[in-house]
Design a protein around this motif. Structure first.
Motif, PDB file in Angstrom:
ATOM      1  N   PRO A 167      32.579  14.113 -23.010  1.00  0.00           N
ATOM      2  CA  PRO A 167      32.314  15.660 -23.056  1.00  0.00           C
ATOM      3  C   PRO A 167      30.687  15.920 -22.564  1.00  0.00           C
ATOM      4  O   PRO A 167      29.876  14.946 -22.781  1.00  0.00           O
ATOM      5  CB  PRO A 167      32.394  16.028 -24.640  1.00  0.00           C
ATOM      6  N   ALA A 168      30.583  16.879 -21.796  1.00  0.00           N
ATOM      7  CA  ALA A 168      29.347  17.338 -21.587  1.00  0.00           C
ATOM      8  C   ALA A 168      28.211  17.331 -22.509  1.00  0.00           C
ATOM      9  O   ALA A 168      27.058  17.351 -22.285  1.00  0.00           O
ATOM     10  CB  ALA A 168      29.269  18.708 -20.808  1.00  0.00           C
ATOM     11  N   SER A 169      28.493  17.747 -23.965  1.00  0.00           N
ATOM     12  CA  SER A 169      27.598  17.897 -25.070  1.00  0.00           C
ATOM     13  C   SER A 169      27.150  16.532 -25.507  1.00  0.00           C
ATOM     14  O   SER A 169      26.230  16.527 -26.268  1.00  0.00           O
ATOM     15  CB  SER A 169      28.180  18.593 -26.079  1.00  0.00           C
ATOM     16  N   TRP A 170      27.637  15.318 -24.917  1.00  0.00           N
ATOM     17  CA  TRP A 170      27.345  14.098 -25.536  1.00  0.00           C
ATOM     18  C   TRP A 170      26.058  13.495 -24.844  1.00  0.00           C
ATOM     19  O   TRP A 170      25.874  13.897 -23.528  1.00  0.00           O
ATOM     20  CB  TRP A 170      28.450  13.239 -25.379  1.00  0.00           C
ATOM     21  N   ARG A 171      24.987  13.050 -25.446  1.00  0.00           N
ATOM     22  CA  ARG A 171      23.764  12.431 -25.002  1.00  0.00           C
ATOM     23  C   ARG A 171      24.174  11.076 -24.721  1.00  0.00           C
ATOM     24  O   ARG A 171      25.000  10.658 -25.363  1.00  0.00           O
ATOM     25  CB  ARG A 171      22.647  12.639 -25.696  1.00  0.00           C
ATOM     26  N   THR A 172      23.555  10.510 -23.678  1.00  0.00           N
ATOM     27  CA  THR A 172      23.513   9.021 -23.410  1.00  0.00           C
ATOM     28  C   THR A 172      22.103   8.462 -23.751  1.00  0.00           C
ATOM     29  O   THR A 172      21.045   8.973 -23.266  1.00  0.00           O
ATOM     30  CB  THR A 172      23.963   8.693 -22.074  1.00  0.00           C
ATOM     31  N   ALA A 173      21.971   7.243 -24.264  1.00  0.00           N
ATOM     32  CA  ALA A 173      20.907   6.343 -24.496  1.00  0.00           C
ATOM     33  C   ALA A 173      21.152   5.004 -23.946  1.00  0.00           C
ATOM     34  O   ALA A 173      22.138   4.510 -24.471  1.00  0.00           O
ATOM     35  CB  ALA A 173      20.654   6.287 -25.976  1.00  0.00           C
ATOM     36  N   GLU A 174      20.726   4.644 -23.037  1.00  0.00           N
ATOM     37  CA  GLU A 174      20.683   3.312 -22.300  1.00  0.00           C
ATOM     38  C   GLU A 174      19.723   2.286 -22.803  1.00  0.00           C
ATOM     39  O   GLU A 174      18.661   2.263 -22.825  1.00  0.00           O
ATOM     40  CB  GLU A 174      20.489   3.231 -20.903  1.00  0.00           C
TER      41      GLU A 174
END
Length: 191
Positions: A67-74
């Motif tokens: 979903p577009a509302s999810w954030r990503t941390a690598e």
């Protein structure tokens, strides 16, 4: 119905481990577990692999599904994320986290393994398991199940397989729900 900032989702325990083989559908299953939450932090432990088109394609497919509302941390620095408050975490995946941890302690080299690498890795794994135990966040973690496959031909390959088995068992012991995904089908092992 909402609870706080999140939609109430039945049957979503606080801690879930999703296991499976390569291309089994484990990441899709993990994402499905959290799809009703509007705010999720997707923790990608694989990093970037400069010039690897196949890896870039895999990452793009994962991003397009979310979903577009999810954030990503690598990142592979999971303990601070698990001990902090915040939205649900989807950690994908523990096998890649272990690869990074083994790289950082020199676990691939027999001499370094015997001279402190094994202890350093055990400490990192224990800290991660303790953070999973203590977390107040909803967490869905993904990991590869490699213990049922071919025995690796090299000592370092066998070491990775054995340590991943230990890590998976430790994390599973702290989770209310453990799933095994085989051919796109999730089988409940616990919960």
């Amino acid at each position: 119905m909402t609870v706080g900032d999140y939609h109430a989702v039945p049957d979503v325990p606080r801690r879930t481990l999703v296991l499976g083989g390569a291309r089994s559908g484990k990441s899709v299953e993990a994402e499905r577990r959290l799809e009703s939450f509007p705010d999720v932090l997707y923790v990608a432990t694989g990093g970037t692999r400069e010039g690897d088109r196949d890896w870039a394609s895999r990452i793009a497919l994962h991003r397009e599904r979310r979903p577009a509302s999810w954030r990503t941390a690598e990142t592979c620095d999971l303990v601070p994320l698990l001990t902090a408050d915040g939205p649900p975490l989807l950690i994908d995946c523990l096998a890649l986290w272990l690869t990074d941890a083994m790289d950082s302690v020199g676990a691939w080299d027999d001499e370094r393994w015997a001279n402190g690498g094994a202890t350093a890795l055990a400490e990192r794994m224990a800290a991660l398991v303790a953070a999973v135990r203590a977390t107040r966040r909803t967490v869905v973690a993904v990991s590869n199940e490699v213990g049922s496959g071919v025995v690796p031909a090299t000592a370092s390959g066998r070491r990775f397989r054995d340590e991943l088995g230990r890590l998976n068992a430790g994390v599973a012991g702290e989770c209310e729900q453990v799933l095994m995904v085989v051919a796109g089908q999730a089988v409940r092992l616990r919960g």
